[in-house]
Design an enzyme around this catalytic site. Sequence first.
Site, PDB file in Angstrom:
ATOM      1  CG  ASP A   1      -2.731   1.224   6.973  1.00 46.71           C
ATOM      2  OD1 ASP A   1      -3.529   2.151   6.799  1.00 46.71           O
ATOM      3  OD2 ASP A   1      -1.503   1.393   7.117  1.00 46.71           O
TER       4      ASP A   1
ATOM      5  CE  LYS B   1      -0.692   1.507   3.919  1.00 47.29           C
ATOM      6  NZ  LYS B   1      -0.082   2.833   4.109  1.00 47.29           N
TER       7      LYS B   1
END
Length: 308
Positions: free
Chosen positions: A152, A25
């Site tokens: 996340d 990410k």
Amino acid sequence: MTSGATTDAAANSIAGEFVEEARAKVNLTLRVVGRRVDGYHDLESVVAFADCADRLTLLPGGPLRLRTSGPLADACGEVDDNLVLKAARLLAERVEGLKSGTFTLYKVLPVAAGIGGGSADAAAALRLLARANGLATDDARLIEVAGLTGADVPVCVPSRACVMTGVGEKLVALKLPKLASVLVNPRVAVATKDVFAALGLRNGELLVGVTDVIQAIVWPEDGASTGDWIEAFGSGTNDLEEPAKRIQPVIGGVLSALGECRGAKLVRMSGSGATCFAIFDDAAAAQTAAEKVRLAHPEWWVHAGSLS
């Protein structure tokens, strides 16, 4: 830590084994809106995903366990503390008779690096368990577990470009073009909690003005050029960059090294660091830049590829 028999990420899976990629990410922008009264931080972030990834497999049947392999397996720490197992255990508490089994993680992404490596692994575990048990990835129980596993993890479950707000649970899809990029990590771990502590917000404190909070985020429309997107990202920031550099000054060196590469259009830190990225017009420029950084800093982790 146990080490699995698989030593090559490209090795064929054995019969009955499910496979998922856990993509890195990247926070193209990251604004800290403020700190809530409960201590959590509200964020606004444009998130994309890289074409470098850990590889997680699940062989259903038998007790829940995790094996690790790959070049960065030793950085995973104690297996019992791994987010893959945490996510699986939390889901088992909510889905009666959940079928699990043996997970094998081939680790190539650096840890505590600001690119959600552990979160991406946990999200991949949830996708694997969903496939093995006939669950939808938008099942309310799975989404709840994603949020409980880590801030996340929800964005890593779909692993698609989006605007992420709140504490990471609110996602609005973005259609990004493929962006040629270089990711660089100086192989130093940075704890997210330390960076937020260095930011120094008190509970209930806003970092931006009320007008900024209520102003709608406007990004380029579908079909916009890469240049339009890069220009839009350039108007943003990563509010965690400065506190992270105070904790690990080498981050400043990484940003400088990328900024000195010919053709770098945008250079910024991802997440809470220490991984930084640069965006280029094309793949050739990104590859040339990566080779330059590797030559000057052979001890750093460097990946040239794309974000989308």
